[in-house]
Design an enzyme around this catalytic site. Sequence first.
Site, mmCIF file in Angstrom:
data_model
loop_
_atom_site.group_PDB
_atom_site.id
_atom_site.type_symbol
_atom_site.label_atom_id
_atom_site.label_comp_id
_atom_site.label_asym_id
_atom_site.label_seq_id
_atom_site.Cartn_x
_atom_site.Cartn_y
_atom_site.Cartn_z
ATOM 1 N N GLY A 67 0.833 -1.193 0.000
ATOM 2 C CA GLY A 67 0.000 0.000 0.000
ATOM 3 C C GLY A 67 0.870 1.245 0.000
ATOM 4 O O GLY A 67 1.979 1.235 0.545
ATOM 5 N N THR A 68 0.387 2.268 -0.628
ATOM 6 C CA THR A 68 1.139 3.520 -0.685
ATOM 7 C C THR A 68 0.278 4.680 -0.251
ATOM 8 O O THR A 68 -0.694 4.459 0.422
ATOM 9 C CB THR A 68 1.681 3.755 -2.096
ATOM 10 O OG1 THR A 68 0.601 3.638 -3.010
ATOM 11 C CG2 THR A 68 2.726 2.746 -2.466
ATOM 12 N N THR A 69 0.426 5.790 -0.734
ATOM 13 C CA THR A 69 0.648 7.062 -0.079
ATOM 14 C C THR A 69 -0.393 7.478 0.972
ATOM 15 O O THR A 69 -1.602 7.440 0.733
ATOM 16 C CB THR A 69 0.756 8.152 -1.161
ATOM 17 O OG1 THR A 69 1.635 7.699 -2.173
ATOM 18 C CG2 THR A 69 1.270 9.430 -0.604
ATOM 19 N N LYS A 111 -6.599 2.074 3.755
ATOM 20 C CA LYS A 111 -5.294 2.279 4.381
ATOM 21 C C LYS A 111 -5.339 3.170 5.618
ATOM 22 O O LYS A 111 -4.307 3.385 6.257
ATOM 23 C CB LYS A 111 -4.325 2.903 3.372
ATOM 24 C CG LYS A 111 -4.184 2.137 2.064
ATOM 25 C CD LYS A 111 -3.274 2.866 1.106
ATOM 26 C CE LYS A 111 -3.267 2.206 -0.256
ATOM 27 N NZ LYS A 111 -2.431 2.934 -1.224
ATOM 28 N N ALA A 143 2.460 3.949 -8.331
ATOM 29 C CA ALA A 143 1.941 3.086 -7.270
ATOM 30 C C ALA A 143 0.851 3.763 -6.439
ATOM 31 O O ALA A 143 0.221 3.129 -5.601
ATOM 32 C CB ALA A 143 3.079 2.637 -6.349
#
Length: 279
Positions: free
Chosen positions: A51-53, A84, A226
């Site tokens: 998972g990203t930002t 997230k 991403a």
Amino acid sequence: MEANTRSTGRLPAAFLTPGSSSFVDFLSDHSPGMLPGNRKLPEGVVEAPHGTTIVAATFPGGVVLAGDRRATMGNMIAQRDIEKVFPADEFSAVGIAGTAGLAVEMVKLFQLELEHFEKVEGTTLSLEGKANRLSTMIRGNLGMAMQGLAVVPLFAGWDEGKEKGRIFSYDVTGGRSEEHGFAATGSGSIFARGSMKKLYRPDLTEEQATTLVVQALYDAADDDSATGGPDLYRKIFPIVTVITDEGFRRLTEEESSVLARSVTDRRLEQPDGPRAALL
């Protein structure tokens, strides 16, 4: 941890012995294999969704914590609508970047850690204490982080003692830093941070702060593959949460939709985003 009470009808002694108010410490002593960082990894390269930002920003009266919805595995999009950002308790939240499965498990354990402390001690941890507990949990995952399965969260909450919103960032070793004004973590964090650096003001309203974090996620998605931007066709929008003295609140799907569409509509006229004076 499952207590076997069938033979005696009583809880094992471990459950009745006074000790630390930390549930993680309890697991470390009596069932260490249940902690994420103590599990044995399979041989070879482990491919797992990441998972990203995650971004955060303070405003007078609270703090905003938000995240995009994309999870990637190598050059593939593993999931388009992953969550997230989670409440840690009534007055704090945590956003996850890194190995998705481990990160979600760590968040659940952190939620249990805070709940366990409150039940044992009869009071809640200070925001500083919560940040320290999360730091200890991240440090416990260092072995997996060294093998590429890192979890690097962003923690934010309302400090009842100081009467303001605060943000804490971490590194893979559990090192903790308090961020002032705004912060970002994840693969798109450098672009999100650059966006917020230009637009952030200490006197933002709550509405302006939520707009700011969505602008930052949009900029991150613009330069980082991403990170997922607002998906108008699939109706997938960033998760945006607000924490004030009234507690944790997640924007509804409708609120997130209106916010995201407002940002994307303005980008049709200004593709590179607004200037500070136009936020």
